[in-house]
Design a protein around this motif. Structure first.
Motif, PDB file in Angstrom:
ATOM      1  N   PRO A   6       0.825  -1.214   0.000  1.00  0.00           N
ATOM      2  CA  PRO A   6       0.000   0.000   0.000  1.00  0.00           C
ATOM      3  C   PRO A   6       0.861   1.268   0.000  1.00  0.00           C
ATOM      4  O   PRO A   6       0.537   2.243  -0.668  1.00  0.00           O
ATOM      5  N   PHE A   7       1.946   1.230   0.729  1.00  0.00           N
ATOM      6  CA  PHE A   7       2.859   2.371   0.780  1.00  0.00           C
ATOM      7  C   PHE A   7       3.411   2.654  -0.607  1.00  0.00           C
ATOM      8  O   PHE A   7       3.395   3.783  -1.068  1.00  0.00           O
ATOM      9  N   PHE A  30       4.360  21.091  -1.999  1.00  0.00           N
ATOM     10  CA  PHE A  30       4.535  19.679  -1.674  1.00  0.00           C
ATOM     11  C   PHE A  30       5.991  19.317  -1.372  1.00  0.00           C
ATOM     12  O   PHE A  30       6.284  18.195  -0.964  1.00  0.00           O
ATOM     13  N   GLU A  31       6.904  20.254  -1.556  1.00  0.00           N
ATOM     14  CA  GLU A  31       8.335  19.975  -1.395  1.00  0.00           C
ATOM     15  C   GLU A  31       8.700  19.456  -0.002  1.00  0.00           C
ATOM     16  O   GLU A  31       9.421  18.466   0.108  1.00  0.00           O
ATOM     17  N   PRO A  32       8.240  20.077   1.080  1.00  0.00           N
ATOM     18  CA  PRO A  32       8.598  19.547   2.408  1.00  0.00           C
ATOM     19  C   PRO A  32       8.128  18.102   2.605  1.00  0.00           C
ATOM     20  O   PRO A  32       8.846  17.298   3.202  1.00  0.00           O
ATOM     21  N   GLY A  33       6.959  17.778   2.083  1.00  0.00           N
ATOM     22  CA  GLY A  33       6.467  16.405   2.196  1.00  0.00           C
ATOM     23  C   GLY A  33       7.331  15.422   1.429  1.00  0.00           C
ATOM     24  O   GLY A  33       7.605  14.311   1.903  1.00  0.00           O
ATOM     25  N   LEU A  34       7.782  15.813   0.245  1.00  0.00           N
ATOM     26  CA  LEU A  34       8.661  14.937  -0.535  1.00  0.00           C
ATOM     27  C   LEU A  34      10.006  14.757   0.147  1.00  0.00           C
ATOM     28  O   LEU A  34      10.568  13.653   0.149  1.00  0.00           O
ATOM     29  N   MET A  35      10.521  15.820   0.737  1.00  0.00           N
ATOM     30  CA  MET A  35      11.802  15.712   1.447  1.00  0.00           C
ATOM     31  C   MET A  35      11.661  14.814   2.673  1.00  0.00           C
ATOM     32  O   MET A  35      12.550  14.019   2.980  1.00  0.00           O
ATOM     33  N   ARG A  36      10.543  14.930   3.353  1.00  0.00           N
ATOM     34  CA  ARG A  36      10.305  14.056   4.504  1.00  0.00           C
ATOM     35  C   ARG A  36      10.149  12.618   4.040  1.00  0.00           C
ATOM     36  O   ARG A  36      10.640  11.687   4.690  1.00  0.00           O
ATOM     37  N   LEU A  37       9.487  12.395   2.906  1.00  0.00           N
ATOM     38  CA  LEU A  37       9.349  11.049   2.361  1.00  0.00           C
ATOM     39  C   LEU A  37      10.732  10.466   2.063  1.00  0.00           C
ATOM     40  O   LEU A  37      10.989   9.294   2.357  1.00  0.00           O
ATOM     41  N   ALA A  38      11.625  11.253   1.517  1.00  0.00           N
ATOM     42  CA  ALA A  38      12.987  10.785   1.259  1.00  0.00           C
ATOM     43  C   ALA A  38      13.674  10.391   2.567  1.00  0.00           C
ATOM     44  O   ALA A  38      14.368   9.371   2.640  1.00  0.00           O
ATOM     45  N   GLU A  39      13.456  11.177   3.604  1.00  0.00           N
ATOM     46  CA  GLU A  39      14.049  10.870   4.913  1.00  0.00           C
ATOM     47  C   GLU A  39      13.473   9.573   5.476  1.00  0.00           C
ATOM     48  O   GLU A  39      14.200   8.742   6.033  1.00  0.00           O
ATOM     49  N   VAL A  40      12.173   9.383   5.321  1.00  0.00           N
ATOM     50  CA  VAL A  40      11.524   8.149   5.779  1.00  0.00           C
ATOM     51  C   VAL A  40      12.095   6.951   5.022  1.00  0.00           C
ATOM     52  O   VAL A  40      12.378   5.898   5.614  1.00  0.00           O
ATOM     53  N   ALA A  99      12.907  -4.553  19.850  1.00  0.00           N
ATOM     54  CA  ALA A  99      11.471  -4.267  19.786  1.00  0.00           C
ATOM     55  C   ALA A  99      11.242  -2.795  19.440  1.00  0.00           C
ATOM     56  O   ALA A  99      10.321  -2.451  18.693  1.00  0.00           O
ATOM     57  N   SER A 100      12.088  -1.936  19.955  1.00  0.00           N
ATOM     58  CA  SER A 100      11.981  -0.512  19.661  1.00  0.00           C
ATOM     59  C   SER A 100      12.258  -0.225  18.184  1.00  0.00           C
ATOM     60  O   SER A 100      11.580   0.604  17.567  1.00  0.00           O
ATOM     61  N   ALA A 101      13.233  -0.901  17.612  1.00  0.00           N
ATOM     62  CA  ALA A 101      13.530  -0.727  16.182  1.00  0.00           C
ATOM     63  C   ALA A 101      12.355  -1.216  15.337  1.00  0.00           C
ATOM     64  O   ALA A 101      11.983  -0.569  14.349  1.00  0.00           O
ATOM     65  N   THR A 102      11.762  -2.318  15.734  1.00  0.00           N
ATOM     66  CA  THR A 102      10.601  -2.846  15.012  1.00  0.00           C
ATOM     67  C   THR A 102       9.428  -1.874  15.091  1.00  0.00           C
ATOM     68  O   THR A 102       8.719  -1.664  14.099  1.00  0.00           O
ATOM     69  N   GLU A 103       9.235  -1.273  16.245  1.00  0.00           N
ATOM     70  CA  GLU A 103       8.185  -0.263  16.400  1.00  0.00           C
ATOM     71  C   GLU A 103       8.473   0.953  15.521  1.00  0.00           C
ATOM     72  O   GLU A 103       7.563   1.523  14.906  1.00  0.00           O
ATOM     73  N   ALA A 104       9.734   1.363  15.458  1.00  0.00           N
ATOM     74  CA  ALA A 104      10.110   2.489  14.593  1.00  0.00           C
ATOM     75  C   ALA A 104       9.801   2.165  13.130  1.00  0.00           C
ATOM     76  O   ALA A 104       9.302   3.017  12.394  1.00  0.00           O
ATOM     77  N   ILE A 105      10.065   0.938  12.710  1.00  0.00           N
ATOM     78  CA  ILE A 105       9.741   0.520  11.340  1.00  0.00           C
ATOM     79  C   ILE A 105       8.254   0.695  11.090  1.00  0.00           C
ATOM     80  O   ILE A 105       7.838   1.266  10.074  1.00  0.00           O
ATOM     81  N   SER A 106       7.450   0.203  12.016  1.00  0.00           N
ATOM     82  CA  SER A 106       6.001   0.307  11.869  1.00  0.00           C
ATOM     83  C   SER A 106       5.556   1.763  11.755  1.00  0.00           C
ATOM     84  O   SER A 106       4.741   2.112  10.884  1.00  0.00           O
ATOM     85  N   MET A 109       6.646   3.225   8.382  1.00  0.00           N
ATOM     86  CA  MET A 109       5.818   2.708   7.293  1.00  0.00           C
ATOM     87  C   MET A 109       4.493   3.479   7.241  1.00  0.00           C
ATOM     88  O   MET A 109       4.050   3.903   6.173  1.00  0.00           O
ATOM     89  N   LYS A 110       3.884   3.675   8.398  1.00  0.00           N
ATOM     90  CA  LYS A 110       2.627   4.423   8.459  1.00  0.00           C
ATOM     91  C   LYS A 110       2.824   5.869   8.022  1.00  0.00           C
ATOM     92  O   LYS A 110       2.012   6.423   7.286  1.00  0.00           O
ATOM     93  N   GLU A 111       3.908   6.491   8.479  1.00  0.00           N
ATOM     94  CA  GLU A 111       4.164   7.875   8.091  1.00  0.00           C
ATOM     95  C   GLU A 111       4.387   7.984   6.587  1.00  0.00           C
ATOM     96  O   GLU A 111       3.881   8.904   5.933  1.00  0.00           O
ATOM     97  N   GLY A 112       5.135   7.045   6.012  1.00  0.00           N
ATOM     98  CA  GLY A 112       5.370   7.056   4.574  1.00  0.00           C
ATOM     99  C   GLY A 112       4.082   6.905   3.783  1.00  0.00           C
ATOM    100  O   GLY A 112       3.865   7.603   2.782  1.00  0.00           O
ATOM    101  N   GLU A 113       3.214   6.009   4.249  1.00  0.00           N
ATOM    102  CA  GLU A 113       1.908   5.836   3.599  1.00  0.00           C
ATOM    103  C   GLU A 113       1.097   7.127   3.678  1.00  0.00           C
ATOM    104  O   GLU A 113       0.495   7.553   2.688  1.00  0.00           O
ATOM    105  N   THR A 114       1.069   7.744   4.844  1.00  0.00           N
ATOM    106  CA  THR A 114       0.316   8.982   5.038  1.00  0.00           C
ATOM    107  C   THR A 114       0.864  10.100   4.166  1.00  0.00           C
ATOM    108  O   THR A 114       0.092  10.814   3.510  1.00  0.00           O
ATOM    109  N   LEU A 115       2.174  10.262   4.157  1.00  0.00           N
ATOM    110  CA  LEU A 115       2.781  11.295   3.310  1.00  0.00           C
ATOM    111  C   LEU A 115       2.426  11.081   1.846  1.00  0.00           C
ATOM    112  O   LEU A 115       2.026  12.012   1.148  1.00  0.00           O
ATOM    113  N   SER A 116       2.572   9.856   1.384  1.00  0.00           N
ATOM    114  CA  SER A 116       2.279   9.548  -0.022  1.00  0.00           C
ATOM    115  C   SER A 116       0.831   9.843  -0.367  1.00  0.00           C
ATOM    116  O   SER A 116       0.530  10.458  -1.388  1.00  0.00           O
TER     117      SER A 116
END
Length: 125
Positions: A6-7, A30-40, A99-106, A109-116
């Motif tokens: 979905p992402f 939309f530039e800040p959102g694209l830059m944040r997407l690149a960071e994600v 577990a913290s790294a796995t949570e960060a991944i989750s 992923m959600k932030e990337g989907e939302t940004l997109s």
């Protein structure tokens, strides 16, 4: 972790509808959102590989974003710096998958989907 579909679909929709205008004095809204997407994408590249994913899926997605945007050299450098900032942001924190790294991944992923989704719905045609 199969949440990539979905992402990626939302990201592809956003990247296919947005084209880089010629160099303008004002930044596109939309530039800040694209830059944040690149960071994600950079963060996901580091974290997913740390947690067992083998390959360059997230770096390849970054390359696709760059190809779809076709940025001028200055803007390209900003995209790459954003990706690298995301990648490095976890290097000092995580040396193994936790577990913290796995949570960060989750969360990323959600932030990337939302940004997109937001970029595509607001600025796509």
């Amino acid at each position: 972790m199969t949440r990539a579909s979905p992402f990626l679909a939302a990201w592809l929709a956003a990247s296919m509808t947005l084209t880089a205008p010629p160099a303008l004095a004002a930044e596109a809204p939309f530039e800040p959102g694209l830059m944040r997407l690149a960071e994600v994408l950079g963060s996901l590249h580091f974290l997913r590989n740390l947690c067992g994913e083998k390959g360059d899926q997230w770096r390849i997605e970054m390359e696709k974003l760059l190809a779809s945007e076709n940025p001028d050299p200055e803007r390209r450098a900003r995209f790459i710096a954003s990706f690298n900032r995301g990648y490095r942001s976890f290097g000092g924190t995580y040396t193994q998958c936790t577990a913290s790294a796995t949570e960060a991944i989750s969360r990323y992923m959600k932030e990337g989907e939302t940004l997109s989704r937001d970029i595509a719905s607001r600025y796509g045609n």
